[in-house]
Write a protein that holds these residues in place. Structure first.
Motif, PDB file in Angstrom:
ATOM      1  N   TYR A   1       0.865  -1.177   0.000  1.00  0.00           N
ATOM      2  CA  TYR A   1       0.000   0.000   0.000  1.00  0.00           C
ATOM      3  C   TYR A   1       0.903   1.230   0.000  1.00  0.00           C
ATOM      4  CZ  TYR A   1      -3.306  -3.435   1.886  1.00  0.00           C
ATOM      5  OH  TYR A   1      -4.088  -4.536   2.093  1.00  0.00           O
ATOM      6  N   SER A   2       0.402   2.318  -0.538  1.00  0.00           N
ATOM      7  CA  SER A   2       1.114   3.585  -0.409  1.00  0.00           C
ATOM      8  C   SER A   2       0.099   4.665  -0.091  1.00  0.00           C
ATOM      9  CB  SER A   2       1.906   3.921  -1.678  1.00  0.00           C
ATOM     10  OG  SER A   2       1.059   4.099  -2.782  1.00  0.00           O
ATOM     11  N   ALA A   3       0.579   5.657   0.623  1.00  0.00           N
ATOM     12  CA  ALA A   3      -0.314   6.741   1.042  1.00  0.00           C
ATOM     13  C   ALA A   3       0.502   7.997   1.288  1.00  0.00           C
ATOM     14  CB  ALA A   3      -1.062   6.348   2.316  1.00  0.00           C
ATOM     15  N   GLY A   4      -0.233   9.082   1.422  1.00  0.00           N
ATOM     16  CA  GLY A   4       0.387  10.353   1.738  1.00  0.00           C
ATOM     17  C   GLY A   4      -0.306  11.012   2.915  1.00  0.00           C
ATOM     18  N   ILE A   5       0.367  11.951   3.488  1.00  0.00           N
ATOM     19  CA  ILE A   5      -0.230  12.775   4.533  1.00  0.00           C
ATOM     20  C   ILE A   5      -1.209  13.745   3.870  1.00  0.00           C
ATOM     21  CG2 ILE A   5       0.289  14.504   6.304  1.00  0.00           C
ATOM     22  CD1 ILE A   5       3.116  13.108   6.430  1.00  0.00           C
ATOM     23  N   GLU A   6      -0.908  14.088   2.618  1.00  0.00           N
ATOM     24  CA  GLU A   6      -1.759  14.910   1.773  1.00  0.00           C
ATOM     25  C   GLU A   6      -1.960  14.124   0.471  1.00  0.00           C
ATOM     26  OE1 GLU A   6       0.764  18.265   1.188  1.00  0.00           O
ATOM     27  OE2 GLU A   6       0.874  18.707   3.330  1.00  0.00           O
ATOM     28  N   LYS A   7      -2.869  14.588  -0.357  1.00  0.00           N
ATOM     29  CA  LYS A   7      -3.143  13.935  -1.636  1.00  0.00           C
ATOM     30  C   LYS A   7      -2.788  14.890  -2.773  1.00  0.00           C
ATOM     31  CE  LYS A   7      -6.892  10.687  -2.486  1.00  0.00           C
ATOM     32  NZ  LYS A   7      -8.325  10.493  -2.412  1.00  0.00           N
TER      33      LYS A   7
ATOM     34  N   ASP B   1      11.546  12.825   4.752  1.00  0.00           N
ATOM     35  CA  ASP B   1      11.685  13.263   6.144  1.00  0.00           C
ATOM     36  C   ASP B   1      10.382  13.845   6.693  1.00  0.00           C
ATOM     37  OD1 ASP B   1      14.323  12.424   6.306  1.00  0.00           O
ATOM     38  OD2 ASP B   1      15.146  14.402   5.797  1.00  0.00           O
ATOM     39  N   HIS B   2       9.618  14.523   5.874  1.00  0.00           N
ATOM     40  CA  HIS B   2       8.364  15.110   6.339  1.00  0.00           C
ATOM     41  C   HIS B   2       7.402  14.030   6.824  1.00  0.00           C
ATOM     42  CE1 HIS B   2       4.304  16.995   5.657  1.00  0.00           C
ATOM     43  NE2 HIS B   2       4.853  17.818   6.509  1.00  0.00           N
ATOM     44  N   ALA B   3       7.297  12.946   6.085  1.00  0.00           N
ATOM     45  CA  ALA B   3       6.406  11.850   6.490  1.00  0.00           C
ATOM     46  C   ALA B   3       6.903  11.181   7.760  1.00  0.00           C
ATOM     47  CB  ALA B   3       6.273  10.825   5.364  1.00  0.00           C
ATOM     48  N   LYS B   4       8.210  11.112   7.927  1.00  0.00           N
ATOM     49  CA  LYS B   4       8.772  10.495   9.133  1.00  0.00           C
ATOM     50  C   LYS B   4       8.344  11.258  10.384  1.00  0.00           C
ATOM     51  CE  LYS B   4      12.998   9.084  11.364  1.00  0.00           C
ATOM     52  NZ  LYS B   4      14.260   9.640  11.776  1.00  0.00           N
ATOM     53  N   GLU B   5       8.226  12.558  10.261  1.00  0.00           N
ATOM     54  CA  GLU B   5       7.837  13.392  11.400  1.00  0.00           C
ATOM     55  C   GLU B   5       6.360  13.245  11.750  1.00  0.00           C
ATOM     56  OE1 GLU B   5       8.989  17.354  10.318  1.00  0.00           O
ATOM     57  OE2 GLU B   5      11.082  16.760  10.063  1.00  0.00           O
ATOM     58  N   PHE B   6       5.570  12.729  10.830  1.00  0.00           N
ATOM     59  CA  PHE B   6       4.143  12.545  11.050  1.00  0.00           C
ATOM     60  C   PHE B   6       3.931  11.435  12.075  1.00  0.00           C
ATOM     61  CE2 PHE B   6      -0.085  10.915   9.878  1.00  0.00           C
ATOM     62  CZ  PHE B   6      -0.800  12.093   9.898  1.00  0.00           C
ATOM     63  N   SER B   7       3.080  11.649  13.037  1.00  0.00           N
ATOM     64  CA  SER B   7       2.841  10.661  14.088  1.00  0.00           C
ATOM     65  C   SER B   7       2.088   9.452  13.543  1.00  0.00           C
ATOM     66  CB  SER B   7       2.046  11.279  15.234  1.00  0.00           C
ATOM     67  OG  SER B   7       1.774  10.299  16.198  1.00  0.00           O
ATOM     68  N   LEU B   8       2.748   8.307  13.577  1.00  0.00           N
ATOM     69  CA  LEU B   8       2.137   7.064  13.102  1.00  0.00           C
ATOM     70  C   LEU B   8       1.731   6.163  14.252  1.00  0.00           C
ATOM     71  CD1 LEU B   8       4.648   6.285  10.228  1.00  0.00           C
ATOM     72  CD2 LEU B   8       2.368   7.267  10.017  1.00  0.00           C
ATOM     73  N   ASP B   9       1.804   6.665  15.454  1.00  0.00           N
ATOM     74  CA  ASP B   9       1.504   5.848  16.627  1.00  0.00           C
ATOM     75  C   ASP B   9       0.023   5.520  16.759  1.00  0.00           C
ATOM     76  OD1 ASP B   9       4.178   5.933  17.243  1.00  0.00           O
ATOM     77  OD2 ASP B   9       3.960   7.655  18.582  1.00  0.00           O
ATOM     78  N   ILE B  10      -0.809   6.095  15.918  1.00  0.00           N
ATOM     79  CA  ILE B  10      -2.238   5.886  16.036  1.00  0.00           C
ATOM     80  C   ILE B  10      -2.696   4.547  15.470  1.00  0.00           C
ATOM     81  CG2 ILE B  10      -2.816   8.328  16.111  1.00  0.00           C
ATOM     82  CD1 ILE B  10      -3.456   8.159  13.117  1.00  0.00           C
ATOM     83  N   PHE B  11      -1.832   3.865  14.727  1.00  0.00           N
ATOM     84  CA  PHE B  11      -2.222   2.564  14.184  1.00  0.00           C
ATOM     85  C   PHE B  11      -0.993   1.686  13.962  1.00  0.00           C
ATOM     86  CE2 PHE B  11      -1.128   4.949  10.502  1.00  0.00           C
ATOM     87  CZ  PHE B  11      -0.817   4.069   9.491  1.00  0.00           C
TER      88      PHE B  11
ATOM     89  N   ALA C   1       4.026  -2.550  13.991  1.00  0.00           N
ATOM     90  CA  ALA C   1       4.728  -2.461  12.708  1.00  0.00           C
ATOM     91  C   ALA C   1       6.178  -2.032  12.902  1.00  0.00           C
ATOM     92  CB  ALA C   1       4.024  -1.480  11.778  1.00  0.00           C
ATOM     93  N   VAL C   2       7.045  -2.631  12.121  1.00  0.00           N
ATOM     94  CA  VAL C   2       8.440  -2.196  12.080  1.00  0.00           C
ATOM     95  C   VAL C   2       8.468  -0.935  11.226  1.00  0.00           C
ATOM     96  CG1 VAL C   2      10.766  -2.775  11.293  1.00  0.00           C
ATOM     97  CG2 VAL C   2       9.297  -4.554  12.291  1.00  0.00           C
ATOM     98  N   ARG C   3       8.976   0.128  11.811  1.00  0.00           N
ATOM     99  CA  ARG C   3       9.040   1.397  11.090  1.00  0.00           C
ATOM    100  C   ARG C   3      10.454   1.591  10.547  1.00  0.00           C
ATOM    101  NH1 ARG C   3       4.634   1.219  13.950  1.00  0.00           N
ATOM    102  NH2 ARG C   3       3.084   2.849  13.910  1.00  0.00           N
ATOM    103  N   MET C   4      10.510   1.892   9.260  1.00  0.00           N
ATOM    104  CA  MET C   4      11.791   2.096   8.590  1.00  0.00           C
ATOM    105  C   MET C   4      11.734   3.438   7.872  1.00  0.00           C
ATOM    106  SD  MET C   4      12.205  -1.738   7.112  1.00  0.00           S
ATOM    107  CE  MET C   4      13.947  -1.994   7.288  1.00  0.00           C
ATOM    108  N   HIS C   5      12.895   4.051   7.724  1.00  0.00           N
ATOM    109  CA  HIS C   5      12.934   5.357   7.061  1.00  0.00           C
ATOM    110  C   HIS C   5      14.141   5.435   6.134  1.00  0.00           C
ATOM    111  CE1 HIS C   5      12.573   9.611   6.303  1.00  0.00           C
ATOM    112  NE2 HIS C   5      13.822   9.771   6.690  1.00  0.00           N
ATOM    113  N   LYS C   6      13.873   5.952   4.953  1.00  0.00           N
ATOM    114  CA  LYS C   6      14.933   6.265   3.994  1.00  0.00           C
ATOM    115  C   LYS C   6      14.469   7.494   3.227  1.00  0.00           C
ATOM    116  CE  LYS C   6      18.486   5.615   1.234  1.00  0.00           C
ATOM    117  NZ  LYS C   6      19.765   6.130   1.590  1.00  0.00           N
ATOM    118  N   ASN C   7      15.159   8.594   3.424  1.00  0.00           N
ATOM    119  CA  ASN C   7      14.795   9.827   2.737  1.00  0.00           C
ATOM    120  C   ASN C   7      15.360   9.821   1.323  1.00  0.00           C
ATOM    121  OD1 ASN C   7      13.663  12.562   2.730  1.00  0.00           O
ATOM    122  ND2 ASN C   7      15.790  13.190   2.505  1.00  0.00           N
ATOM    123  N   PHE C   8      14.491  10.013   0.358  1.00  0.00           N
ATOM    124  CA  PHE C   8      14.903  10.160  -1.035  1.00  0.00           C
ATOM    125  C   PHE C   8      14.591  11.589  -1.463  1.00  0.00           C
ATOM    126  CE2 PHE C   8      13.800   5.675  -0.577  1.00  0.00           C
ATOM    127  CZ  PHE C   8      14.950   5.065  -1.075  1.00  0.00           C
ATOM    128  N   LYS C   9      15.505  12.191  -2.198  1.00  0.00           N
ATOM    129  CA  LYS C   9      15.260  13.555  -2.688  1.00  0.00           C
ATOM    130  C   LYS C   9      14.029  13.563  -3.575  1.00  0.00           C
ATOM    131  CE  LYS C   9      19.954  15.285  -2.506  1.00  0.00           C
ATOM    132  NZ  LYS C   9      21.086  15.810  -3.271  1.00  0.00           N
TER     133      LYS C   9
END
Length: 138
Positions: A33-39, A81-91, A95-103
């Motif tokens: 699945y993929s999603a955004g904080i905004e659309k 990085d912006h998505a990483k700052e978004f609080s994902l603790d609500i669901f 889940a294993v959370r991983m982060h890799k910032n791509f330009k």
């Protein structure tokens, strides 16, 4: 089957590319699945750069994270990085959370070649990351 969410700011480019490569490399070992904080809608240049690699994302949808609150994810991958700052603790608390910032290639200014190069570089970096992720985690 594992459930994997790729999260970015607008679900228009980097998360769409990662979604496609994870689906390709996992070959039915995971639900992607993929999603955004905004659309923001899928970026046409992301569609074009993926077509060059033989992957069609024209039928992908642009989704908000809220649409997936009822899915228990095994992995949540943030690709900016912006998505990483978004609080994902609500669901998906387990889940294993991983982060890799791509330009973000959509932010590049310049002539067509410079923009194309940015999309190609980002696509190739995401492709390598997704190939490694699947090899190591699935």
């Amino acid at each position: 089957m594992k459930n994997i969410l790729v999260l970015c700011t607008g679900n228009s480019c980097r998360s769409q590319i990662a979604h496609a490569y994870l689906k390709y490399f996992s070959f039915k070992k995971a639900n992607i699945y993929s999603a955004g904080i905004e659309k923001h809608g899928i970026n046409p240049k992301a569609i074009a750069i993926m077509q060059e690699d033989g992957i069609d994302i024209r039928e992908h949808s642009c989704n908000l994270i809220d649409e997936y609150l009822n899915i228990d994810f095994d992995f949540i991958i943030t690709v900016c990085d912006h998505a990483k700052e978004f609080s994902l603790d609500i669901f998906s608390k387990k889940a294993v959370r991983m982060h890799k910032n791509f330009k973000d290639p959509s932010k590049v200014k310049g002539d067509n070649q410079k923009i194309y190069d940015a999309f190609e570089t980002t696509r190739n970096q995401i492709k390598d990351y997704c190939r490694s992720f699947v090899k190591e985690n699935l």
